[in-house]
Design a protein around this motif. Structure first.
Motif, PDB file in Angstrom:
ATOM      1  N   ALA A 143       2.132   3.257  -2.806  1.00 23.39           N
ATOM      2  CA  ALA A 143       1.999   1.893  -2.279  1.00 23.39           C
ATOM      3  C   ALA A 143       2.482   1.854  -0.837  1.00 23.39           C
ATOM      4  O   ALA A 143       1.863   1.212   0.025  1.00 23.39           O
ATOM      5  CB  ALA A 143       2.795   0.909  -3.131  1.00 23.39           C
ATOM      6  N   GLU A 144       3.578   2.554  -0.565  1.00 22.29           N
ATOM      7  CA  GLU A 144       4.083   2.627   0.813  1.00 22.29           C
ATOM      8  C   GLU A 144       3.069   3.291   1.728  1.00 22.29           C
ATOM      9  O   GLU A 144       2.878   2.871   2.881  1.00 22.29           O
ATOM     10  CB  GLU A 144       5.396   3.417   0.839  1.00 22.29           C
ATOM     11  CG  GLU A 144       6.555   2.730   0.167  1.00 22.29           C
ATOM     12  CD  GLU A 144       7.074   1.534   0.954  1.00 22.29           C
ATOM     13  OE1 GLU A 144       7.088   1.594   2.197  1.00 22.29           O
ATOM     14  OE2 GLU A 144       7.441   0.529   0.321  1.00 22.29           O
ATOM     15  N   THR A 145       2.399   4.311   1.224  1.00 16.32           N
ATOM     16  CA  THR A 145       1.380   5.005   2.027  1.00 16.32           C
ATOM     17  C   THR A 145       0.271   4.047   2.435  1.00 16.32           C
ATOM     18  O   THR A 145      -0.157   4.030   3.597  1.00 16.32           O
ATOM     19  CB  THR A 145       0.782   6.181   1.228  1.00 16.32           C
ATOM     20  OG1 THR A 145       1.822   7.132   0.952  1.00 16.32           O
ATOM     21  CG2 THR A 145      -0.328   6.878   2.009  1.00 16.32           C
ATOM     22  N   LEU A 146      -0.182   3.224   1.488  1.00 12.95           N
ATOM     23  CA  LEU A 146      -1.238   2.267   1.793  1.00 12.95           C
ATOM     24  C   LEU A 146      -0.765   1.222   2.794  1.00 12.95           C
ATOM     25  O   LEU A 146      -1.471   0.912   3.766  1.00 12.95           O
ATOM     26  CB  LEU A 146      -1.714   1.580   0.511  1.00 12.95           C
ATOM     27  CG  LEU A 146      -2.706   0.423   0.692  1.00 12.95           C
ATOM     28  CD1 LEU A 146      -3.913   0.861   1.517  1.00 12.95           C
ATOM     29  CD2 LEU A 146      -3.157  -0.125  -0.652  1.00 12.95           C
ATOM     30  N   VAL A 147       0.434   0.700   2.580  1.00 15.99           N
ATOM     31  CA  VAL A 147       0.955  -0.333   3.487  1.00 15.99           C
ATOM     32  C   VAL A 147       1.046   0.215   4.913  1.00 15.99           C
ATOM     33  O   VAL A 147       0.624  -0.443   5.879  1.00 15.99           O
ATOM     34  CB  VAL A 147       2.327  -0.843   3.005  1.00 15.99           C
ATOM     35  CG1 VAL A 147       2.949  -1.770   4.043  1.00 15.99           C
ATOM     36  CG2 VAL A 147       2.194  -1.564   1.665  1.00 15.99           C
ATOM     37  N   ARG A 148       1.582   1.428   5.069  1.00 11.89           N
ATOM     38  CA  ARG A 148       1.689   2.032   6.412  1.00 11.89           C
ATOM     39  C   ARG A 148       0.319   2.313   7.005  1.00 11.89           C
ATOM     40  O   ARG A 148       0.089   2.122   8.205  1.00 11.89           O
ATOM     41  CB  ARG A 148       2.504   3.324   6.346  1.00 11.89           C
ATOM     42  CG  ARG A 148       3.999   3.120   6.201  1.00 11.89           C
ATOM     43  CD  ARG A 148       4.747   4.407   6.507  1.00 11.89           C
ATOM     44  NE  ARG A 148       4.321   5.495   5.632  1.00 11.89           N
ATOM     45  CZ  ARG A 148       4.883   5.781   4.459  1.00 11.89           C
ATOM     46  NH1 ARG A 148       5.895   5.050   4.026  1.00 11.89           N
ATOM     47  NH2 ARG A 148       4.451   6.784   3.725  1.00 11.89           N
ATOM     48  N   ALA A 149      -0.589   2.761   6.174  1.00  7.34           N
ATOM     49  CA  ALA A 149      -1.914   3.147   6.667  1.00  7.34           C
ATOM     50  C   ALA A 149      -2.691   1.970   7.241  1.00  7.34           C
ATOM     51  O   ALA A 149      -3.535   2.154   8.126  1.00  7.34           O
ATOM     52  CB  ALA A 149      -2.722   3.806   5.542  1.00  7.34           C
ATOM     53  N   THR A 150      -2.425   0.754   6.767  1.00 10.20           N
ATOM     54  CA  THR A 150      -3.146  -0.404   7.303  1.00 10.20           C
ATOM     55  C   THR A 150      -2.814  -0.641   8.768  1.00 10.20           C
ATOM     56  O   THR A 150      -3.617  -1.200   9.518  1.00 10.20           O
ATOM     57  CB  THR A 150      -2.811  -1.688   6.523  1.00 10.20           C
ATOM     58  OG1 THR A 150      -1.418  -2.004   6.685  1.00 10.20           O
ATOM     59  CG2 THR A 150      -3.140  -1.537   5.043  1.00 10.20           C
ATOM     60  N   GLY A 151      -1.622  -0.229   9.172  1.00  9.27           N
ATOM     61  CA  GLY A 151      -1.197  -0.479  10.549  1.00  9.27           C
ATOM     62  C   GLY A 151      -0.818  -1.928  10.791  1.00  9.27           C
ATOM     63  O   GLY A 151      -0.619  -2.339  11.949  1.00  9.27           O
ATOM     64  N   ALA A 152      -0.716  -2.742   9.738  1.00  8.08           N
ATOM     65  CA  ALA A 152      -0.386  -4.161   9.888  1.00  8.08           C
ATOM     66  C   ALA A 152       1.023  -4.320  10.452  1.00  8.08           C
ATOM     67  O   ALA A 152       1.926  -3.511  10.174  1.00  8.08           O
ATOM     68  CB  ALA A 152      -0.480  -4.865   8.539  1.00  8.08           C
ATOM     69  N   ASP A 153       1.207  -5.345  11.251  1.00  2.25           N
ATOM     70  CA  ASP A 153       2.515  -5.685  11.800  1.00  2.25           C
ATOM     71  C   ASP A 153       3.288  -6.429  10.724  1.00  2.25           C
ATOM     72  O   ASP A 153       3.088  -7.625  10.505  1.00  2.25           O
ATOM     73  CB  ASP A 153       2.331  -6.556  13.051  1.00  2.25           C
ATOM     74  CG  ASP A 153       3.656  -6.959  13.705  1.00  2.25           C
ATOM     75  OD1 ASP A 153       4.724  -6.564  13.185  1.00  2.25           O
ATOM     76  OD2 ASP A 153       3.618  -7.681  14.726  1.00  2.25           O
TER      77      ASP A 153
END
Length: 321
Positions: free
Chosen positions: A174-184
């Motif tokens: 889940a952390e990988t996906l969150v980081r991958a979005t690049g969202a602020d």
């Protein structure tokens, strides 16, 4: 000025009628306040996170040490969340003075209630005449209390000290996906929201959630909103709270969170269906609303999950190189 009713021969009828009017008004006032909290999303017995500053234990009186009960718990919980007080300790104005401190100038208190009973003189006379037990009449008194954070000069031991938060319960993919979005994504405070105009997400710290798994459900809900930005899937995010447009977007974001969590094998303890039902009430007049929302949510979830797929490809390519 004290308001009085017309007194009967016994001197109690007017008082009883006024007491009943007061009681009805106070019940209505407190009920309306709880409903307003619910409609504003400030529902401490549903909200899946507490404050980074305070735990949602039972509120208590700082002078007597006694815990509040009944409706007062809900009222004081709501006040703590609304104003961000760091603790659950409360005092009356006089109690603050008695402890050597005072309520800071300009602070506004919170109204709570005390249930009591009294026996009118007429009822005592009736009971005596009939050789029966007198019947007490219930009534509510209102009191104003102040959180100790609104006071100054109190003994140090009365002020709440923030407890250190526990370690995060991280779910790596889940952390990988969150980081991958690049969202602020900005962590802090006790609110969760997406700000379209500045294109950033605000989340409470993960350990502030009563059950940390729900941090990811909330994160993906806000990323659902984030996906609708004009530079991404370009949904209309201009609706203000209480409008149909706002409700539709909330449906999309919540169903996006459900789809994304399901794809990642995450099972939040806050059930998505419960949350969706609250918005369906607003949208009952449009029997196609849920279908449109689910379609848009599928696109949003696919959009988010594509970031994870790209990240995994890059990771494999890096390992192969």
């Amino acid at each position: 000025m004290r308001r009085t009713g017309k007194r009967s021969a016994s001197g109690e009828v007017g008082r009883s009628k006024w007491s009943e009017a007061q009681r009805a008004s106070l019940y209505s006032e407190i009920t309306d306040r709880i409903i307003a909290d619910q409609e504003g999303g400030c529902v401490p017995w549903v909200k899946p996170w507490g404050s980074a500053k305070a735990s949602l234990g039972l509120p208590k009186n700082a002078a007597t040490g006694r815990s509040y009960s009944g409706i007062n718990i809900l009222i004081l919980w709501g006040a703590v969340i609304e104003h961000g007080y760091p603790g659950q300790s409360w005092l009356t104005f006089r109690q603050a003075l008695a402890l050597g401190g005072n309520v800071r100038k300009g602070e506004h208190g919170t109204t709570i209630v005390h249930a009591d009973r009294f026996i009118p003189k007429s009822e005592k006379e009736r009971a005596k005449a009939e050789d029966a037990e007198p019947q007490a009449i219930p009534f509510l008194k209102r009191f104003t209390v102040f959180n100790v954070a609104q006071c100054e000069g109190l003994p140090e031991g009365l002020y709440s000290q923030p407890e250190p938060l526990p370690e995060r319960e991280i779910i790596p993919h889940a952390e990988t996906l969150v980081r991958a979005t690049g969202a602020d994504i900005r962590i802090g405070g006790d609110r969760a929201f997406y700000m379209p105009s500045a294109d950033f997400i605000q989340l409470p710290p993960q350990p502030a959630f009563f059950e940390q798994i729900n941090y990811y459900r909330t994160c993906f809900h806000e990323l659902g909103h984030w996906s609708g930005h004009p530079t991404r899937l370009a949904r209309d995010l201009s609706g203000s709270f209480g409008t149909k447009l706002y409700a539709r977007e909330e449906l999309v974001a919540e169903i996006t969170a459900a789809f994304t969590c399901s794809s990642l094998g995450i099972t939040p303890t806050v059930r998505h269906a419960d949350y969706i039902a609250s918005w369906l009430e607003v949208l009952r007049e449009d029997n196609r609303a849920i279908f449109r929302a689910a379609s848009l949510a599928s696109k949003a979830a696919d959009f988010l999950l594509a970031f994870q797929a790209d990240a995994e490809i890059k990771m494999r390519e890096g390992i192969a190189a």
